[in-house]
Design a protein around this motif. Structure first.
Motif, PDB file in Angstrom:
ATOM      1  N   ALA A 176     -10.161 -41.324  -8.981  1.00  0.00           N
ATOM      2  CA  ALA A 176     -10.878 -40.762  -7.829  1.00  0.00           C
ATOM      3  C   ALA A 176      -9.952 -40.676  -6.618  1.00  0.00           C
ATOM      4  CB  ALA A 176     -12.107 -41.604  -7.495  1.00  0.00           C
ATOM      5  N   ARG A 177      -9.128 -41.704  -6.406  1.00  0.00           N
ATOM      6  CA  ARG A 177      -8.163 -41.664  -5.299  1.00  0.00           C
ATOM      7  C   ARG A 177      -7.216 -40.481  -5.460  1.00  0.00           C
ATOM      8  NH1 ARG A 177      -8.938 -47.230  -5.372  1.00  0.00           N
ATOM      9  NH2 ARG A 177      -7.434 -47.647  -7.018  1.00  0.00           N
ATOM     10  N   ALA A 178      -6.736 -40.262  -6.684  1.00  0.00           N
ATOM     11  CA  ALA A 178      -5.835 -39.135  -6.931  1.00  0.00           C
ATOM     12  C   ALA A 178      -6.556 -37.797  -6.732  1.00  0.00           C
ATOM     13  CB  ALA A 178      -5.256 -39.232  -8.346  1.00  0.00           C
ATOM     14  N   LEU A 179      -7.794 -37.708  -7.177  1.00  0.00           N
ATOM     15  CA  LEU A 179      -8.560 -36.470  -7.049  1.00  0.00           C
ATOM     16  C   LEU A 179      -8.835 -36.134  -5.581  1.00  0.00           C
ATOM     17  CD1 LEU A 179      -9.878 -34.248  -8.743  1.00  0.00           C
ATOM     18  CD2 LEU A 179     -11.949 -35.655  -8.843  1.00  0.00           C
ATOM     19  N   ARG A 180      -9.044 -37.154  -4.753  1.00  0.00           N
ATOM     20  CA  ARG A 180      -9.284 -36.917  -3.319  1.00  0.00           C
ATOM     21  C   ARG A 180      -8.100 -36.236  -2.643  1.00  0.00           C
ATOM     22  NH1 ARG A 180     -11.432 -42.151  -3.612  1.00  0.00           N
ATOM     23  NH2 ARG A 180     -13.700 -42.134  -3.469  1.00  0.00           N
ATOM     24  N   ALA A 181      -6.909 -36.410  -3.177  1.00  0.00           N
ATOM     25  CA  ALA A 181      -5.703 -35.837  -2.573  1.00  0.00           C
ATOM     26  C   ALA A 181      -5.435 -34.404  -3.023  1.00  0.00           C
ATOM     27  CB  ALA A 181      -4.496 -36.721  -2.908  1.00  0.00           C
TER      28      ALA A 181
ATOM     29  N   CYS B 104     -28.642 -32.850  -0.153  1.00  0.00           N
ATOM     30  CA  CYS B 104     -29.580 -32.412   0.884  1.00  0.00           C
ATOM     31  C   CYS B 104     -29.251 -31.029   1.436  1.00  0.00           C
ATOM     32  CB  CYS B 104     -29.668 -33.425   2.024  1.00  0.00           C
ATOM     33  SG  CYS B 104     -28.165 -33.558   3.025  1.00  0.00           S
ATOM     34  N   HIS B 105     -28.077 -30.513   1.105  1.00  0.00           N
ATOM     35  CA  HIS B 105     -27.609 -29.182   1.521  1.00  0.00           C
ATOM     36  C   HIS B 105     -27.429 -29.030   3.028  1.00  0.00           C
ATOM     37  CE1 HIS B 105     -27.949 -27.940  -2.613  1.00  0.00           C
ATOM     38  NE2 HIS B 105     -29.178 -28.419  -2.630  1.00  0.00           N
ATOM     39  N   LYS B 106     -27.401 -30.137   3.742  1.00  0.00           N
ATOM     40  CA  LYS B 106     -27.098 -30.084   5.170  1.00  0.00           C
ATOM     41  C   LYS B 106     -25.590 -29.970   5.339  1.00  0.00           C
ATOM     42  CE  LYS B 106     -31.085 -32.836   6.541  1.00  0.00           C
ATOM     43  NZ  LYS B 106     -31.527 -34.124   7.084  1.00  0.00           N
ATOM     44  N   HIS B 107     -25.170 -29.482   6.502  1.00  0.00           N
ATOM     45  CA  HIS B 107     -23.749 -29.314   6.764  1.00  0.00           C
ATOM     46  C   HIS B 107     -23.217 -30.458   7.629  1.00  0.00           C
ATOM     47  CE1 HIS B 107     -24.500 -25.373   5.106  1.00  0.00           C
ATOM     48  NE2 HIS B 107     -23.189 -25.308   4.916  1.00  0.00           N
ATOM     49  N   PHE B 108     -22.001 -30.894   7.288  1.00  0.00           N
ATOM     50  CA  PHE B 108     -21.351 -32.017   7.954  1.00  0.00           C
ATOM     51  C   PHE B 108     -19.873 -31.695   8.132  1.00  0.00           C
ATOM     52  CE2 PHE B 108     -24.931 -33.742   5.633  1.00  0.00           C
ATOM     53  CZ  PHE B 108     -25.477 -34.652   6.515  1.00  0.00           C
ATOM     54  N   PRO B 109     -19.231 -32.334   9.098  1.00  0.00           N
ATOM     55  CA  PRO B 109     -17.771 -32.218   9.172  1.00  0.00           C
ATOM     56  C   PRO B 109     -17.173 -32.846   7.902  1.00  0.00           C
ATOM     57  CG  PRO B 109     -18.656 -33.263  11.154  1.00  0.00           C
ATOM     58  CD  PRO B 109     -19.776 -33.151  10.177  1.00  0.00           C
ATOM     59  N   PRO B 110     -16.037 -32.351   7.438  1.00  0.00           N
ATOM     60  CA  PRO B 110     -15.438 -32.884   6.211  1.00  0.00           C
ATOM     61  C   PRO B 110     -15.255 -34.404   6.200  1.00  0.00           C
ATOM     62  CG  PRO B 110     -14.318 -30.888   6.842  1.00  0.00           C
ATOM     63  CD  PRO B 110     -15.274 -31.227   7.961  1.00  0.00           C
ATOM     64  N   ASP B 111     -14.948 -34.997   7.355  1.00  0.00           N
ATOM     65  CA  ASP B 111     -14.729 -36.444   7.381  1.00  0.00           C
ATOM     66  C   ASP B 111     -16.029 -37.246   7.278  1.00  0.00           C
ATOM     67  OD1 ASP B 111     -15.516 -35.690   9.966  1.00  0.00           O
ATOM     68  OD2 ASP B 111     -14.382 -37.316  10.894  1.00  0.00           O
ATOM     69  N   LYS B 112     -17.176 -36.572   7.289  1.00  0.00           N
ATOM     70  CA  LYS B 112     -18.467 -37.256   7.148  1.00  0.00           C
ATOM     71  C   LYS B 112     -19.036 -37.124   5.739  1.00  0.00           C
ATOM     72  CE  LYS B 112     -18.597 -38.572  11.400  1.00  0.00           C
ATOM     73  NZ  LYS B 112     -18.266 -39.947  11.698  1.00  0.00           N
ATOM     74  N   LEU B 113     -18.274 -36.505   4.839  1.00  0.00           N
ATOM     75  CA  LEU B 113     -18.706 -36.372   3.446  1.00  0.00           C
ATOM     76  C   LEU B 113     -17.940 -37.355   2.575  1.00  0.00           C
ATOM     77  CD1 LEU B 113     -18.882 -32.496   3.222  1.00  0.00           C
ATOM     78  CD2 LEU B 113     -20.818 -34.077   3.210  1.00  0.00           C
ATOM     79  N   THR B 114     -18.603 -37.860   1.566  1.00  0.00           N
ATOM     80  CA  THR B 114     -18.002 -38.811   0.637  1.00  0.00           C
ATOM     81  C   THR B 114     -17.965 -38.206  -0.758  1.00  0.00           C
ATOM     82  OG1 THR B 114     -20.133 -39.820   0.125  1.00  0.00           O
ATOM     83  CG2 THR B 114     -18.878 -40.786   1.939  1.00  0.00           C
ATOM     84  N   MET B 115     -17.169 -38.792  -1.622  1.00  0.00           N
ATOM     85  CA  MET B 115     -17.122 -38.364  -3.018  1.00  0.00           C
ATOM     86  C   MET B 115     -18.197 -39.129  -3.778  1.00  0.00           C
ATOM     87  SD  MET B 115     -14.022 -38.609  -5.797  1.00  0.00           S
ATOM     88  CE  MET B 115     -13.080 -37.220  -5.200  1.00  0.00           C
ATOM     89  N   ASP B 116     -19.109 -38.403  -4.393  1.00  0.00           N
ATOM     90  CA  ASP B 116     -20.142 -39.033  -5.199  1.00  0.00           C
ATOM     91  C   ASP B 116     -19.957 -38.636  -6.653  1.00  0.00           C
ATOM     92  OD1 ASP B 116     -22.698 -40.534  -5.489  1.00  0.00           O
ATOM     93  OD2 ASP B 116     -23.333 -38.593  -6.290  1.00  0.00           O
TER      94      ASP B 116
END
Length: 97
Positions: free
Chosen positions: A19-24, A40-52
């Motif tokens: 997962a760490r490698a995929l994030r890069a 939820c399909h809401k919009h967020f800045p990229p730094d507010k999204l996590t990998m699930d």
């Protein structure tokens, strides 16, 4: 006792590293740039999204493009270690545990 066999520590360590490698990767950065939570399909800045992980690593899921999605913190936390099918069942039968 759960009805499923939890993933072992070695699997979890291996998938966290993947997962760490995929994030890069440019692919993941493009997913974040879209800015949309998968759930939820809401919009967020990229730094507010996590990998699930759709199928959680703790349940044997893998850190691959087909199993990870961007999710807001709230959705990621509420999903926890459930699968999509379990989430649907929980919505259909909220009083059963």
């Amino acid at each position: 006792m759960p009805w499923y066999t939890p993933a072992g520590d070695a699997h979890i360590r291996r998938e966290r590293e993947r997962a760490r490698a995929l994030r890069a990767t440019p692919w993941w950065q493009a997913q974040l740039a879209k800015g949309e939570c998968h759930y939820c399909h809401k919009h967020f800045p990229p730094d507010k999204l996590t990998m699930d992980h759709i199928i959680p690593v703790a349940r044997g899921g893998t850190s691959t493009k087909g199993n990870v999605v961007p999710a807001c913190f709230a959705c990621n936390q509420s999903k926890a270690a459930t699968t999509p099918a379990e989430q649907i069942l929980a919505q259909l039968f909220p009083d059963e545990e």
